[in-house]
Design a protein around this motif. Structure first.
Motif, PDB file in Angstrom:
ATOM      1  N   TYR A  65      54.443  53.096 -10.391  1.00  0.00           N
ATOM      2  CA  TYR A  65      53.966  52.565 -11.674  1.00  0.00           C
ATOM      3  C   TYR A  65      52.452  52.732 -11.765  1.00  0.00           C
ATOM      4  O   TYR A  65      51.758  52.760 -10.748  1.00  0.00           O
ATOM      5  N   HIS A  66      51.966  52.858 -12.982  1.00  0.00           N
ATOM      6  CA  HIS A  66      50.522  52.902 -13.220  1.00  0.00           C
ATOM      7  C   HIS A  66      50.164  51.664 -14.037  1.00  0.00           C
ATOM      8  O   HIS A  66      50.744  51.420 -15.091  1.00  0.00           O
ATOM      9  N   LEU A  67      49.219  50.887 -13.528  1.00  0.00           N
ATOM     10  CA  LEU A  67      48.833  49.622 -14.161  1.00  0.00           C
ATOM     11  C   LEU A  67      47.469  49.765 -14.817  1.00  0.00           C
ATOM     12  O   LEU A  67      46.498  50.168 -14.182  1.00  0.00           O
ATOM     13  N   VAL A  68      47.386  49.456 -16.104  1.00  0.00           N
ATOM     14  CA  VAL A  68      46.110  49.446 -16.832  1.00  0.00           C
ATOM     15  C   VAL A  68      45.817  47.996 -17.206  1.00  0.00           C
ATOM     16  O   VAL A  68      46.551  47.387 -17.983  1.00  0.00           O
ATOM     17  N   TRP A  69      44.736  47.469 -16.639  1.00  0.00           N
ATOM     18  CA  TRP A  69      44.419  46.045 -16.801  1.00  0.00           C
ATOM     19  C   TRP A  69      43.027  45.939 -17.427  1.00  0.00           C
ATOM     20  O   TRP A  69      42.031  46.300 -16.809  1.00  0.00           O
ATOM     21  N   SER A  70      42.975  45.474 -18.659  1.00  0.00           N
ATOM     22  CA  SER A  70      41.704  45.367 -19.385  1.00  0.00           C
ATOM     23  C   SER A  70      41.390  43.900 -19.659  1.00  0.00           C
ATOM     24  O   SER A  70      42.292  43.118 -19.956  1.00  0.00           O
ATOM     25  N   PHE A  71      40.118  43.555 -19.591  1.00  0.00           N
ATOM     26  CA  PHE A  71      39.731  42.173 -19.885  1.00  0.00           C
ATOM     27  C   PHE A  71      38.304  42.135 -20.430  1.00  0.00           C
ATOM     28  O   PHE A  71      37.505  43.033 -20.173  1.00  0.00           O
ATOM     29  N   HIS A  72      38.020  41.089 -21.189  1.00  0.00           N
ATOM     30  CA  HIS A  72      36.684  40.913 -21.735  1.00  0.00           C
ATOM     31  C   HIS A  72      35.789  40.266 -20.684  1.00  0.00           C
ATOM     32  O   HIS A  72      36.218  39.383 -19.948  1.00  0.00           O
ATOM     33  N   HIS A  73      34.551  40.694 -20.633  1.00  0.00           N
ATOM     34  CA  HIS A  73      33.613  40.186 -19.630  1.00  0.00           C
ATOM     35  C   HIS A  73      33.362  38.681 -19.783  1.00  0.00           C
ATOM     36  O   HIS A  73      32.944  38.011 -18.832  1.00  0.00           O
ATOM     37  N   ILE A  74      33.631  38.138 -20.963  1.00  0.00           N
ATOM     38  CA  ILE A  74      33.370  36.720 -21.192  1.00  0.00           C
ATOM     39  C   ILE A  74      34.301  35.819 -20.375  1.00  0.00           C
ATOM     40  O   ILE A  74      33.989  34.650 -20.114  1.00  0.00           O
ATOM     41  N   ILE A  75      35.457  36.348 -19.945  1.00  0.00           N
ATOM     42  CA  ILE A  75      36.383  35.509 -19.160  1.00  0.00           C
ATOM     43  C   ILE A  75      36.438  35.891 -17.688  1.00  0.00           C
ATOM     44  O   ILE A  75      36.944  35.128 -16.874  1.00  0.00           O
ATOM     45  N   MET A  76      35.922  37.068 -17.344  1.00  0.00           N
ATOM     46  CA  MET A  76      35.973  37.465 -15.934  1.00  0.00           C
ATOM     47  C   MET A  76      34.865  38.466 -15.639  1.00  0.00           C
ATOM     48  O   MET A  76      34.649  39.405 -16.395  1.00  0.00           O
ATOM     49  N   ASP A  77      34.140  38.229 -14.526  1.00  0.00           N
ATOM     50  CA  ASP A  77      33.080  39.162 -14.138  1.00  0.00           C
ATOM     51  C   ASP A  77      33.411  39.770 -12.775  1.00  0.00           C
ATOM     52  O   ASP A  77      34.448  39.486 -12.184  1.00  0.00           O
ATOM     53  N   GLY A  78      32.512  40.598 -12.284  1.00  0.00           N
ATOM     54  CA  GLY A  78      32.754  41.280 -11.017  1.00  0.00           C
ATOM     55  C   GLY A  78      32.881  40.338  -9.843  1.00  0.00           C
ATOM     56  O   GLY A  78      33.574  40.633  -8.865  1.00  0.00           O
ATOM     57  N   TRP A  79      32.207  39.179  -9.936  1.00  0.00           N
ATOM     58  CA  TRP A  79      32.222  38.233  -8.828  1.00  0.00           C
ATOM     59  C   TRP A  79      33.611  37.626  -8.632  1.00  0.00           C
ATOM     60  O   TRP A  79      34.040  37.394  -7.517  1.00  0.00           O
ATOM     61  N   CYS A  80      34.288  37.314  -9.740  1.00  0.00           N
ATOM     62  CA  CYS A  80      35.592  36.651  -9.622  1.00  0.00           C
ATOM     63  C   CYS A  80      36.756  37.634  -9.714  1.00  0.00           C
ATOM     64  O   CYS A  80      37.910  37.251  -9.494  1.00  0.00           O
ATOM     65  N   LEU A  81      36.472  38.902 -10.010  1.00  0.00           N
ATOM     66  CA  LEU A  81      37.543  39.891 -10.152  1.00  0.00           C
ATOM     67  C   LEU A  81      38.375  40.007  -8.879  1.00  0.00           C
ATOM     68  O   LEU A  81      39.607  40.036  -8.921  1.00  0.00           O
ATOM     69  N   SER A  82      37.699  40.035  -7.725  1.00  0.00           N
ATOM     70  CA  SER A  82      38.434  40.170  -6.461  1.00  0.00           C
ATOM     71  C   SER A  82      39.301  38.942  -6.202  1.00  0.00           C
ATOM     72  O   SER A  82      40.381  39.049  -5.612  1.00  0.00           O
ATOM     73  N   LEU A  83      38.836  37.758  -6.652  1.00  0.00           N
ATOM     74  CA  LEU A  83      39.619  36.533  -6.451  1.00  0.00           C
ATOM     75  C   LEU A  83      40.898  36.570  -7.287  1.00  0.00           C
ATOM     76  O   LEU A  83      41.982  36.229  -6.805  1.00  0.00           O
ATOM     77  N   VAL A  84      40.764  37.019  -8.542  1.00  0.00           N
ATOM     78  CA  VAL A  84      41.917  37.057  -9.444  1.00  0.00           C
ATOM     79  C   VAL A  84      42.917  38.129  -9.000  1.00  0.00           C
ATOM     80  O   VAL A  84      44.117  37.879  -8.938  1.00  0.00           O
ATOM     81  N   THR A  85      42.412  39.325  -8.676  1.00  0.00           N
ATOM     82  CA  THR A  85      43.321  40.393  -8.239  1.00  0.00           C
ATOM     83  C   THR A  85      43.995  40.002  -6.928  1.00  0.00           C
ATOM     84  O   THR A  85      45.154  40.342  -6.693  1.00  0.00           O
ATOM     85  N   GLY A  86      43.275  39.282  -6.067  1.00  0.00           N
ATOM     86  CA  GLY A  86      43.861  38.811  -4.817  1.00  0.00           C
ATOM     87  C   GLY A  86      45.039  37.883  -5.077  1.00  0.00           C
ATOM     88  O   GLY A  86      46.080  37.983  -4.411  1.00  0.00           O
ATOM     89  N   GLU A  87      44.894  36.985  -6.068  1.00  0.00           N
ATOM     90  CA  GLU A  87      45.984  36.077  -6.424  1.00  0.00           C
ATOM     91  C   GLU A  87      47.167  36.844  -7.023  1.00  0.00           C
ATOM     92  O   GLU A  87      48.326  36.588  -6.691  1.00  0.00           O
ATOM     93  N   VAL A  88      46.853  37.791  -7.922  1.00  0.00           N
ATOM     94  CA  VAL A  88      47.916  38.541  -8.600  1.00  0.00           C
ATOM     95  C   VAL A  88      48.752  39.329  -7.595  1.00  0.00           C
ATOM     96  O   VAL A  88      49.988  39.234  -7.575  1.00  0.00           O
ATOM     97  N   PHE A  89      48.088  40.096  -6.744  1.00  0.00           N
ATOM     98  CA  PHE A  89      48.841  40.943  -5.807  1.00  0.00           C
ATOM     99  C   PHE A  89      49.409  40.134  -4.652  1.00  0.00           C
ATOM    100  O   PHE A  89      50.439  40.500  -4.084  1.00  0.00           O
TER     101      PHE A  89
END
Length: 220
Positions: A65-89
């Motif tokens: 599968y190919h996953l395209v995940w888009s989000f607005h910077h107002i709700i998530m930045d680079g600092w918390c991106l790894s935390l969120v992706t860690g929870e998702v996966f």
């Protein structure tokens, strides 16, 4: 009202879509995915109406599968991106093994706002007033009275020479520079060692450059 407020929807539909593109030839799949990404990026986000996160799942093979995940910077930045992706996966792999995902307790954002409201504004102002005390010189980047560019024959190099003079009249331009993998890896390594973002690292470098140009340690 006089104060900013946060509006929280009781219910907000998620923007999740799925498409099966297994019947497309591989080259056509790649072109389709690339076009979809460009279209998604051009679409942007309407802060007033859109879901501020979009997930598009494309099935390209039986178990691929190919996953395209888009989000607005107002709700998530680079600092918390790894935390969120860690929870998702982490959740995804737990479900694959038919286990119950284990997630850390969520601290409500309201707790942070309450903490912020309890802070001593006067002490904060006194701290920064003391920190900036004695700042006398405006931090400038030397301008250029004359600017010439000499192209070196049969090469991609160009020599830029300038006569510097102090000026506050700048022309705003966007300059894109591509770094080779060695430089990029070094930047990420330093940022990780110092536990800061790439943006903070670049701001620090910029501060040092301004310090050198102005021959002054007091740079704001």
């Amino acid at each position: 009202g006089q104060e900013p407020l946060q509006m929280v929807f009781r219910h907000k539909d998620s923007d999740l879509s799925f498409k099966d593109i297994r019947k497309m030839p591989k080259a056509e799949q790649q072109a389709y995915i690339q076009a979809l990404k460009q279209e998604d990026q051009a679409r942007g986000f309407d802060l007033g109406t859109d879901s501020l996160m979009r997930v598009q799942v494309l099935q390209t093979d039986e178990e691929t599968y190919h996953l395209v995940w888009s989000f607005h910077h107002i709700i998530m930045d680079g600092w918390c991106l790894s935390l969120v992706t860690g929870e998702v996966f982490g959740t995804y792999f737990a479900l694959l093994e038919q286990k119950q995902p284990e997630l850390a307790p969520i601290t409500p954002y309201g707790h942070y706002i309450e903490w912020l409201e309890r802070q001593d504004e006067r002490a904060a102002k006194e701290y920064w007033s003391s920190y900036l005390a004695g700042f006398e010189q405006q931090t400038l980047l030397p301008g250029a009275d004359t600017l010439s560019r000499d192209h070196v024959a049969d090469s991609r190099e160009s020599v830029l020479s300038a006569t510097a003079s102090d000026t506050s009249e700048y022309v705003s331009e966007k300059i894109t520079v591509e770094l080779d993998p060695t430089w990029s890896e070094a930047m990420y390594r330093i940022a990780k060692q110092q536990q800061v973002t790439i943006n903070t690292l670049m701001q620090s470098v910029w501060g040092v450059i301004l310090q050198k140009y102005n021959n002054n340690e007091d740079v704001v």
